[in-house]
Design an enzyme around this catalytic site. Structure first.
Site, PDB file in Angstrom:
ATOM      1  N   TYR A  47      -5.945  -1.078  29.740  1.00  0.00           N
ATOM      2  CA  TYR A  47      -4.691  -1.553  29.898  1.00  0.00           C
ATOM      3  C   TYR A  47      -4.419  -3.036  29.404  1.00  0.00           C
ATOM      4  O   TYR A  47      -3.408  -3.592  29.562  1.00  0.00           O
ATOM      5  CB  TYR A  47      -4.604  -1.649  31.591  1.00  0.00           C
ATOM      6  CG  TYR A  47      -4.639  -0.170  32.330  1.00  0.00           C
ATOM      7  CD1 TYR A  47      -4.828   0.914  31.513  1.00  0.00           C
ATOM      8  CD2 TYR A  47      -4.827  -0.241  33.650  1.00  0.00           C
ATOM      9  CE1 TYR A  47      -4.785   2.235  32.124  1.00  0.00           C
ATOM     10  CE2 TYR A  47      -4.854   1.206  34.266  1.00  0.00           C
ATOM     11  CZ  TYR A  47      -4.931   2.122  33.444  1.00  0.00           C
ATOM     12  OH  TYR A  47      -4.960   3.386  34.106  1.00  0.00           O
ATOM     13  N   HIS A 105     -13.578   6.141  32.649  1.00  0.00           N
ATOM     14  CA  HIS A 105     -12.013   6.478  32.566  1.00  0.00           C
ATOM     15  C   HIS A 105     -11.748   7.850  32.008  1.00  0.00           C
ATOM     16  O   HIS A 105     -11.033   8.511  32.721  1.00  0.00           O
ATOM     17  CB  HIS A 105     -11.269   5.628  31.574  1.00  0.00           C
ATOM     18  CG  HIS A 105     -10.236   5.251  31.508  1.00  0.00           C
ATOM     19  ND1 HIS A 105      -9.380   4.058  31.270  1.00  0.00           N
ATOM     20  CD2 HIS A 105      -8.927   5.956  32.116  1.00  0.00           C
ATOM     21  CE1 HIS A 105      -8.044   4.185  31.709  1.00  0.00           C
ATOM     22  NE2 HIS A 105      -7.950   5.633  31.966  1.00  0.00           N
TER      23      HIS A 105
END
Ligand code: NDP
Length: 272
Positions: A47, A105
């Site tokens: 991000y 992730h």
């Protein structure tokens, strides 16, 4: 607030998603979220906002130990030369000595799990993360992870009324593994559905509140909705003063057959 135990830690079942929140807006909105009571924050190396999350925590004056902080390691760092250094870099950006939870992730496309799960375990043993977990893992991958000796505390997956995760959720419940729901509002794209609006009208709540409340009534689910709007941040937290009837819980469960997946690995980010 409802709390779910992850490992030995009671964690607020509503956390704050931060995907797409960047720059000054991210610092401001995350500080505001902390000011109104959010105590569980989800970020990721992908991000590119770990710096802003760290700054927001400092600006908020909320004690670090009162916040449950989660970050995720991107597949390109699932390599022996990069795994630990990338976690150390995340911690530097987050301005903290540890994260409460480090997740993988996505499973790596080409490298076998057995190659990098020991590094995840090492991160916990070294204290860089209090707990470890995974994201976007299917049942086979979860089994392999557990067989490799990792005491994972959650699997973060896409979960909302339009995706059928029943088999995965059932398996995880049987193995005492709470599910963390990402994109719980279907990235906002599903909130105008007529059947949801009708239900919201019955309870005089918003569609987002109905979805989040439904999740809180399912066993062992945490949700991390994201908003860049102060009113909606408050709205998403304000779901603990009403409940949905069992019949309506079942009704929402029945929508899951429609199965709309919002998120895929094909988001343009580099894997290797
Ligand atoms: P969400 O399902 O949380 O939806 C966010 C969208 O919904 C935004 O456009 C937001 O707009 C809107 N919204 C939020 N609250 C309301 C409300 N009360 N009423 C109306 N609209 C609302 O999407 P995300 O994909 O961001 O998922 C949440 C978090 O999950 C991410 O931020 C990230 O932390 C995590 N995630 C993890 C993934 C993984 O692979 N592990 C993948 C994807 C997400 P506005 O800002 O204008 O309010």
């Amino acid at each position: 607030m409802k709390f779910i135990n992850l490992g030995n830690h009671p964690v607020p079942a509503i956390g704050l998603g931060t995907y797409k929140l960047t720059g000054r807006e991210a610092v401001n909105i995350i500080s505001h979220a902390l000011a109104i009571g959010y105590r569980h924050i989800d970020t990721a190396q992908l991000y590119e906002n770990e710096k802003e999350v760290g700054q927001a925590i400092i600006n908020s004056n909320v004690a670090r130990e009162d916040i449950y902080l989660v970050t995720k390691i991107w597949p390109s760092n699932l390599h022996k030369d990069r795994f630990i250094p990338s976690v150390q870099e995340s911690l530097r950006k987050l301005k903290t000595d540890y994260v409460d939870l480090l997740l993988i992730h996505w499973p790596h496309h080409y490298t076998p799990l057995e190659d990098y799960i020991p590094m995840l375990i090492q991160v916990k043993e070294s204290g860089l993360a209090k707990d470890i977990g995974v994201s976007n893992f299917n049942i086979t991958q979860l089994k392999k992870t557990i067989d490799a000796g990792a005491q994972i505390v959650t699997n973060q997956v896409e979960f909302h009324p339009w995706i059928n995760q029943a088999r995965l959720h059932h398996w995880m419940s049987q193995h005492n593994l709470p599910l963390t729901a990402y994109s719980p509002l279907g990235q906002g794209k599903l909130l105008n559905a007529k059947n949801l609006e009708n239900l919201a009208a019955i309870y005089a709540r918003t569609p987002a509140q109905i979805i989040l409340r439904w999740m809180m009534q399912l066993p062992e689910i945490l949700a991390i909705p994201r908003s860049s709007n102060r009113n909606r941040l408050a709205e998403n937290l304000n779901i603990f003063d009403f409940s949905i009837s069992e019949a309506h819980v079942q009704l929402i469960n029945s929508w899951q057959l429609e199965n709309h997946r919002m998120v895929g690995a094909q988001n343009g980010a580099k894997w290797d």
